[in-house]
Design a protein around this motif. Structure first.
Motif, PDB file in Angstrom:
ATOM      1  N   ALA A 111     -14.409   8.884  -5.501  1.00 13.52           N
ATOM      2  CA  ALA A 111     -13.892   9.307  -4.199  1.00 13.52           C
ATOM      3  C   ALA A 111     -14.571  10.600  -3.753  1.00 13.52           C
ATOM      4  N   VAL A 112     -15.017  10.624  -2.516  1.00 17.85           N
ATOM      5  CA  VAL A 112     -15.618  11.825  -1.926  1.00 17.85           C
ATOM      6  C   VAL A 112     -14.551  12.915  -1.836  1.00 17.85           C
ATOM      7  N   PRO A 113     -14.867  14.164  -2.181  1.00 18.47           N
ATOM      8  CA  PRO A 113     -13.875  15.236  -2.023  1.00 18.47           C
ATOM      9  C   PRO A 113     -13.279  15.240  -0.617  1.00 18.47           C
ATOM     10  N   GLY A 114     -11.950  15.301  -0.549  1.00 22.72           N
ATOM     11  CA  GLY A 114     -11.222  15.154   0.709  1.00 22.72           C
ATOM     12  C   GLY A 114     -10.518  13.812   0.793  1.00 22.72           C
ATOM     13  N   TYR A 115     -11.007  12.839   0.011  1.00 26.29           N
ATOM     14  CA  TYR A 115     -10.405  11.501  -0.033  1.00 26.29           C
ATOM     15  C   TYR A 115      -9.826  11.234  -1.423  1.00 26.29           C
ATOM     16  N   VAL A 116      -8.845  10.351  -1.485  1.00 29.46           N
ATOM     17  CA  VAL A 116      -8.358   9.812  -2.757  1.00 29.46           C
ATOM     18  C   VAL A 116      -8.420   8.296  -2.636  1.00 29.46           C
ATOM     19  N   ALA A 117      -8.665   7.634  -3.766  1.00 27.25           N
ATOM     20  CA  ALA A 117      -8.785   6.177  -3.744  1.00 27.25           C
ATOM     21  C   ALA A 117      -8.216   5.601  -5.031  1.00 27.25           C
ATOM     22  N   CYS A 118      -7.774   4.363  -4.948  1.00 21.20           N
ATOM     23  CA  CYS A 118      -7.268   3.660  -6.122  1.00 21.20           C
ATOM     24  C   CYS A 118      -7.439   2.171  -5.894  1.00 21.20           C
ATOM     25  N   VAL A 119      -7.079   1.387  -6.906  1.00 22.36           N
ATOM     26  CA  VAL A 119      -7.126  -0.072  -6.815  1.00 22.36           C
ATOM     27  C   VAL A 119      -5.701  -0.596  -6.972  1.00 22.36           C
ATOM     28  N   LEU A 120      -5.252  -1.415  -6.017  1.00 23.49           N
ATOM     29  CA  LEU A 120      -3.866  -1.906  -5.990  1.00 23.49           C
ATOM     30  C   LEU A 120      -3.818  -3.405  -6.222  1.00 23.49           C
ATOM     31  N   ASP A 121      -2.686  -3.869  -6.778  1.00 23.24           N
ATOM     32  CA  ASP A 121      -2.485  -5.313  -6.895  1.00 23.24           C
ATOM     33  C   ASP A 121      -1.889  -5.853  -5.596  1.00 23.24           C
ATOM     34  N   ASP A 122      -1.563  -7.142  -5.577  1.00 24.25           N
ATOM     35  CA  ASP A 122      -1.071  -7.772  -4.348  1.00 24.25           C
ATOM     36  C   ASP A 122       0.267  -7.215  -3.885  1.00 24.25           C
ATOM     37  N   GLU A 168       4.466   5.154  12.811  1.00 24.42           N
ATOM     38  CA  GLU A 168       4.876   4.681  11.484  1.00 24.42           C
ATOM     39  C   GLU A 168       3.857   3.721  10.876  1.00 24.42           C
ATOM     40  N   GLN A 169       2.908   3.247  11.697  1.00 23.98           N
ATOM     41  CA  GLN A 169       1.869   2.355  11.183  1.00 23.98           C
ATOM     42  C   GLN A 169       0.563   3.094  10.884  1.00 23.98           C
ATOM     43  N   TRP A 170       0.534   4.404  11.108  1.00 24.03           N
ATOM     44  CA  TRP A 170      -0.673   5.172  10.789  1.00 24.03           C
ATOM     45  C   TRP A 170      -0.782   5.345   9.280  1.00 24.03           C
ATOM     46  N   PRO A 171      -1.997   5.520   8.762  1.00 26.97           N
ATOM     47  CA  PRO A 171      -2.120   5.888   7.352  1.00 26.97           C
ATOM     48  C   PRO A 171      -1.687   7.331   7.142  1.00 26.97           C
ATOM     49  N   GLU A 172      -1.468   7.701   5.900  1.00 24.82           N
ATOM     50  CA  GLU A 172      -1.230   9.116   5.579  1.00 24.82           C
ATOM     51  C   GLU A 172      -2.564   9.844   5.662  1.00 24.82           C
ATOM     52  N   PHE A 173      -2.569  10.953   6.380  1.00 26.82           N
ATOM     53  CA  PHE A 173      -3.785  11.751   6.511  1.00 26.82           C
ATOM     54  C   PHE A 173      -3.702  12.970   5.595  1.00 26.82           C
ATOM     55  N   LEU A 174      -4.834  13.287   4.964  1.00 29.92           N
ATOM     56  CA  LEU A 174      -4.910  14.429   4.052  1.00 29.92           C
ATOM     57  C   LEU A 174      -5.872  15.455   4.625  1.00 29.92           C
ATOM     58  N   PHE A 175      -5.436  16.698   4.678  1.00 31.20           N
ATOM     59  CA  PHE A 175      -6.280  17.777   5.199  1.00 31.20           C
ATOM     60  C   PHE A 175      -6.299  18.922   4.189  1.00 31.20           C
TER      61      PHE A 175
END
Length: 536
Positions: free
Chosen positions: A364-375, A18-25
């Motif tokens: 973001a490199v294809p295969g990854y997604v990225a964003c900017v989050l607040d606190d 439950e502490q792992w990140p979400e993985f995208l394939f």
């Protein structure tokens, strides 16, 4: 696929699911078979295809084909298994400067189902002890020239019972044992989810964090940034400075070239004064190094034939726009910038030469997604500074470490970097969000330097921060309160600097020392580093 690991240490010390990140394939290139050994994919498959005579790795007077590297790795794997009793899942510390032999040792460990644990050549006994005890390292392969610090560490490393040295002709050591072995070895049939690397990164407390990467993570890293951004071919010759103990170096100088059947140059010394001549000598086409190195090299290119060089990759620290411009003026080449992390194995935000934008890291490199989050973990609009958050086929799994909860939140990997997204959708670096100092491409934990300084008998208190520096990005600065009776002068500053160099890795020493009569603290006594950063 059931794990091939007989020693189940890695599986037992993974974070809770439950502490792992979400993985995208997403995409066929990221769908891997259940049985996967990345050494088979990166090395053996070229020999199986009849391409074993292609150049593979060179440096230090050694020129190996793919078949040569395979044979040497197979011999070392036999030494590990037959002579040292290695079983799949054992952790093997690798200690040496970049070289073909170190590459062969890495592949030998992975072929045998072991877990490779890299270590920087500059690390001292204290740091080696932290790594070896945290990972419960069982075996070590160490360059004989770097034997001293590991020997000092061993008494405090109870699980490290098997050690061989290489680059020595001593009987009974690795070179002699390997030479007596057959050049064949049957790779262990590992699962794609078996750990094959534990890569250590320093946390802000100075306590190292072990990042655990599976065989599929290694192959995913090869299938994303290199394929979509770098786009190398089998005729490319890679060269650069990052140590193989850094995942930046492991990927850029070993995994990525071999993934496309290219060749690589592994130099024990790859400083800015050495690289231009080496690029000319080896006719290198792709260069990996940090912005600090590019800046230093820009004035050293005269008299060197760099006509072979096609692509220059910058990572390890933020790339200042003036450094990009300086390098392009000197070399004619637009740099490929990128940000990666040990936790995600390699680069996840980047751009190619055609889409470079001064001051921006990229998209973001294809295969990854990225964003900017607040606190609070909410996505911020463009132009607002917040926490960089990333998901993809690789992600953070710390080895038995409570800090997993900080790095992974709501499925996102939070890298500890402050970014904004500009109007064009490019990610623009702002600062680190923790106490990590990034200097000359090295990550340095301020509290670790403080701990070293506090061991000196003349130091009463100290605080360490990173301050901006045109050449190195940042330098380590120490604010020191001397004990009564000791003069706060240049002589004491030099004494403290030399003391730190001998206590921890030399690159971590404070290049600037300022003496104070007191340090800013909270009512509870906590050091207020932000006030030191605000100091004029």
């Amino acid at each position: 696929m059931v794990s091939a690991h007989v020693d189940t240490f890695a599986a037992r010390n993974l974070p809770p699911r439950e502490q792992w990140p979400e993985f995208l394939f997403d995409g066929p290139q990221l769908c891997f078979p259940e049985q996967l050994n990345c050494a088979t994919e990166l090395l053996d498959r070229w020999v199986e295809r009849g391409l074993g005579d292609r150049p593979c790795v060179q440096g230090g007077g050694v020129r190996w084909t793919y078949a040569d590297l395979q044979a040497q790795a197979n011999r070392i794997a036999r030494v590990l298994v037959d002579d040292l009793g290695l079983v799949p899942g054992n952790r093997v510390l690798l200690r040496g400067a970049n070289s073909p032999m170190l590459a062969a040792c890495w592949f030998a460990v992975v072929k045998a189902g072991g877990i490779a644990v890299g270590s920087m050549p500059l690390l001292r006994a204290k740091e080696l002890t932290q790594i070896a005890t945290k990972a419960e390292v069982t075996h070590a392969l160490c360059d004989a020239r770097l034997a001293e610090e590991l020997a000092l560490a061993r008494p405090a490393c109870p699980t490290l019972t098997k050690l061989l040295h290489f680059n020595t002709n001593e009987p009974g050591e690795l070179d002699a044992r390997a030479a007596a072995k057959p050049a064949s070895f049957e790779n262990v049939k590992t699962s794609k989810d078996d750990t094959c690397i534990i890569a250590f990164t320093s946390g802000t407390t100075g306590q190292p964090k072990g990042t655990m990467h599976f065989h599929r993570d290694v192959m995913a890293a090869c299938a994303t940034w290199p394929r979509h951004v770098l786009r190398p071919t089998h005729d490319d010759v890679f060269i650069g400075s990052p140590p193989l103990a850094f995942t930046f170096g492991l990927g850029g100088l070993l995994l990525f070239p071999l993934s496309v059947g290219a060749s690589t140059v592994l130099l024990e010394k790859a400083s800015p004064d050495v690289l231009p001549a080496a690029i000319a000598q080896y006719r290198a086409t792709i260069l990996f190094t940090a912005p600090t190195s590019y800046r230093a090299m820009a004035g050293l290119l005269a008299g060197h034939d760099l006509s072979s060089l096609k692509k220059c990759v910058s990572a390890g620290e933020a790339l200042p726009a003036p450094t990009r411009a300086l390098w392009k003026q000197a070399s004619g080449i637009e740099m490929i910038d990128g940000i990666g992390s040990t936790e995600l194995l390699h680069i996840f935000i980047s751009h190619d030469e055609a889409h470079a934008k001064p001051g921006a890291t990229g998209t973001a490199v294809p295969g990854y997604v990225a964003c900017v989050l607040d606190d609070e973990g909410r996505e911020l609009p463009r132009g607002k500074v917040g926490h960089l958050a990333v998901k993809g086929p690789t992600g953070c799994r710390y080895l038995a470490d409570e800090r997993q909860r900080n790095y992974v939140q709501n499925g996102w990997n939070l890298t500890g970097d402050a970014y904004l997204i500009d109007a064009d959708g490019y990610f623009v670096y702002q600062a680190r969000t923790d106490d990590m100092i990034v200097s000359g491409g090295y990550n340095i934990a301020g509290p670790e330097v403080e701990s070293a300084l506090l061991l000196h008998p003349k130091v009463a208190e100290c605080g360490v921060i990173g301050v901006a520096d045109a050449e190195r990005g940042q330098i380590v600065k120490a604010f020191v309160v001397p004990k009564p009776g000791h003069e706060p002068d240049e002589a004491l500053a030099r004494e403290l600097q030399e003391f730190v160099k001998k206590t921890i890795a030399p690159y971590k020493y404070p290049r600037a020392v300022e003496f104070r009569s007191s340090l800013p603290r909270t009512e509870t006594g906590k050091l207020q580093r932000f006030k030191l950063r605000q100091a004029p």
